[in-house]
Design an enzyme around this catalytic site. Structure first.
Site, PDB file in Angstrom:
ATOM      1  N   HIS A   1      -3.208   9.758   4.149  1.00 23.99           N
ATOM      2  CA  HIS A   1      -3.655   8.384   3.872  1.00 23.99           C
ATOM      3  C   HIS A   1      -5.168   8.332   4.072  1.00 23.99           C
ATOM      4  CE1 HIS A   1      -4.011   4.036   3.979  1.00 23.99           C
ATOM      5  NE2 HIS A   1      -2.738   3.923   3.644  1.00 23.99           N
TER       6      HIS A   1
ATOM      7  N   CYS B   1       0.866  -1.180   0.000  1.00 22.48           N
ATOM      8  CA  CYS B   1       0.000   0.000   0.000  1.00 22.48           C
ATOM      9  C   CYS B   1       0.898   1.223   0.000  1.00 22.48           C
ATOM     10  CB  CYS B   1      -0.963  -0.027   1.184  1.00 22.48           C
ATOM     11  SG  CYS B   1      -0.161   0.070   2.786  1.00 22.48           S
TER      12      CYS B   1
END
Length: 644
Positions: free
Chosen positions: A583, A427
């Site tokens: 994020h 990620c």
């Protein structure tokens, strides 16, 4: 846009050889027109024509090779196969046979124009798709000979048959419609000339500009501009009329496009100027001297479509202005200096010096406008490519790659070896893996190898927190696991620590970082984030937001350090060197971009409040992911973040 940029990069290979070919052809043409045909002129024209006349097939090969996931000659072969299938099936001789053996001269003239750049690009894409999708196909044992890469060209041929059937019905309709449209705008005078000039450039990527050219340059609608001009006083041309549909190209091809080339050179990165100059200035010379513009136009047509749109508009304006003025000039080959010199004393040439004055003005306009637009919108023209794009073409074994390979090799050892990893992904900041035997994972060894931390959510899942450059470590791990990369020696230097992943070295001074809140919502402490990587400040200090808005904006002026393909996270490097990670949600990388629209690219300059990402909170919630959004300072572990 990424697709168009990759397509533009793929076209650079065939484009690079075109300027030299154009110059050779132009010199041969000039010798032929001044001294008659001789061995030198024929030889030079033949050498240039070998490339220019086969531009479309070079595009088919270059696009297939460049758009394939790996630069492999098999992909190039598939592109060539696609081209051969399409052009043979749609050749006028073949089409005559489909209609029961009619005369070739009775075949729709559209099929005589199938061998063009557009079809070449489409065939290249067919070849690239065939390679990307089928190069590792495994067939039953009795068909094993055709497995893997041998299947690529076969699939490409099959897909090209389908493409040929589609073009058989569509191509004549579109071609004929453009011819009819051209005949319709003939009566509009200078405005019609402007519309023609605009569409002439706009249609070059498709090859359909030939349909319009046939109306205005030849005797389809009674204009016959080129033959009448070349015939001079002995033909049917009329002074002040003949040349209306050719004159306006001279200022653009001889001056405007070279001005665009200079603008792209000036705005190129200093480290890339030398490489950019080689392509741009040779292409500019070909445009000025011979009037062959494809090397220059295709160099930014797909890399920066907005610039090409402006170029088409400027060409239309130039055609309209010259049609209004008492300035006429024709050409036998194209609107370059050679044809202007040869036609200067033609009885039908009218005030050609006016075209030179207009050309100087267009040079300045192109240079100023292109420079402004490139800088304003941070367009990725030649010499301004992103670093990761350039890295795709870098030779294997550069020091930065070796360092990531060293880190990857140490991670693999600490994870129990390649055989212990059953699934590997990443990620924004961490490796996400499924492990056969979690007990073999050595957290301390991972830490020594450069990991910021290790998480074991449960079962066979293991996550290694590294930083924004985690994708390079993951790719190196994949390379070592597949055998594509030789494992480096144990004493090879590793990559930079996890927190030093954007631009600067980690700071330790206490500092208050005041930022614009990047998305509307309720501000929370990081400790409230249900993920220990953020809650325990493994990646750095910061705050979190439970968002209510739908747009993430830049919290400060700076540049985009990294924009992730999945859109779930973005890194900003502020003007004063603070590295910020935003994020969006937790585990949202699993959504693979669904619900996220990235509005900027890596390397873009941004101001405070510049929109970065548009999000769909309902999709995130429907996928079962928390929407809480951490905002982290990556390079100062003692920073205190405040929003305003």
């Amino acid at each position: 846009m990424k697709f168009l940029q990759n397509l533009g990069k793929s076209l650079m290979m065939p484009i690079a050889v075109m300027p030299v070919a154009a110059i050779l052809y132009g010199i041969g043409n000039w010798i032929s027109n001044t001294a008659g045909d001789n061995i030198v002129s024929v030889f030079l024209q033949g050498a240039g024509s070998a490339v220019i006349d086969n531009l479309a097939v070079l595009f088919a090969i270059g696009v297939a090779f460049g758009m394939a996931r790996k630069s492999d000659g098999v992909a190039a072969l598939a592109g060539l196969v696609s081209w051969l299938v399409v052009t043979v099936l749609l050749a006028p001789e073949a089409v005559a046979g489909y209609y029961g053996g009619i005369e070739v001269t009775d075949v729709d003239p559209a099929f005589g124009r199938v061998q063009n750049a557009f079809v070449g690009i489409i065939c290249g894409l067919v070849g690239a798709f065939s390679y990307n999708r089928f190069h590792d196909t495994k067939l039953p044992d009795w068909l094993a000979f055709f497995s893997g890469k041998r299947a690529v060209a076969i699939v490409s041929a099959g897909a090209s048959i389908v493409l040929s059937v589609v073009l058989f019905f569509v191509w004549p309709f579109v071609f004929g419609a453009l011819v009819a449209f051209g005949e319709w705008i003939v009566g509009f005078g200078p405005i019609g000339a402007g519309i023609y000039g605009f569409l002439n450039r706009l249609l070059i990527p498709t090859g359909l500009h030939h349909a319009l050219n046939s109306v205005f340059w030849f005797d389809v609608a009674g204009i016959n501009d080129i033959p009448n001009f070349l015939a001079g006083a002995d033909g049917d041309g009329v002074l002040g009329v003949t040349g209306m549909y050719t004159s306006g190209f001279f200022p653009i091809m001889m001056f405007g496009l070279p001005g665009a080339a200079l603008a792209m050179y000036v705005t190129a990165r200093s480290t890339r100027k030398k490489a950019a100059a080689g392509i741009l200035f040779s292409a500019a010379f070909a445009s000025f001297f011979v009037g062959i513009t494809e090397p220059l136009e295709f160099s930014f047509m797909f890399l920066a479509p907005a610039l090409y749109g402006l170029h088409a508009l400027f060409t239309g304006i130039s055609m309209a202005i010259t049609a209004l003025l008492p300035a006429r000039m024709g050409f036998g080959f194209s609107a370059g200096a050679i044809d202007m010199g040869l036609g200067w004393n033609n009885p039908l040439a009218q005030n050609p010096w006016l075209l030179l004055l207009l050309g100087i003005a267009w040079f300045v306009i192109y240079f100023l406008v292109f420079t402004f637009v490139i800088k304003k919108w941070q367009l990725k023209t030649i010499g301004r490519e992103d670093d990761e794009d350039l890295a795709d073409d870098a030779p294997v074994g550069q020091s930065v790659d070796a360092k990531y390979a060293a880190t990857a090799n140490r991670f693999l050892a600490a994870l129990g070896g390649s055989a212990n990893i059953t699934s590997l992904d990443n990620c924004a900041t961490r490796l996400r893996m499924e492990i056969n035997d979690v007990s073999k994972v050595d957290d301390s060894a991972l830490k020594r190898a450069g990991a910021a931390g290790t998480m074991k959510p449960g079962g066979k899942s293991v996550q290694v927190i590294y930083g924004l450059n985690v994708q390079f470590v993951k790719e190196a791990m994949e390379g070592i696991m597949s055998g594509a990369i030789e494992p480096p020696s144990a004493d090879a230097p590793a990559s930079v620590p996890a927190t030093d992943t954007v631009a600067t070295v980690t700071r330790t001074d206490t500092r208050v970082v005041r930022l614009l809140q990047p998305i509307a919502g309720q501000v929370k402490q990081l400790s409230e984030v249900p993920d220990p990587t953020f809650a325990e400040q493994v990646m750095g200090p910061g705050l979190a937001i439970e968002p209510t808005g739908d747009t993430v904006v830049s919290p400060a002026p700076g540049r985009v350090g990294h924009a992730f393909d999945t859109g779930h996270a973005i890194a900003i490097v502020t003007d004063d060197g603070v590295e910020i990670l935003i994020h969006i949600g937790l585990d949202t990388v699993d959504m693979q971009g669904d619900g996220f629209e990235t509005l900027v690219k890596t390397g873009d300059l941004v101001d405070e409040g510049t929109p970065l990402i548009r999000i769909d909170l309902e999709k995130i919630r429907a996928a079962g992911h928390p929407t809480i959004t951490p905002v982290i300072v990556l390079n100062n572990e003692n920073a205190t973040v405040e929003f305003r």
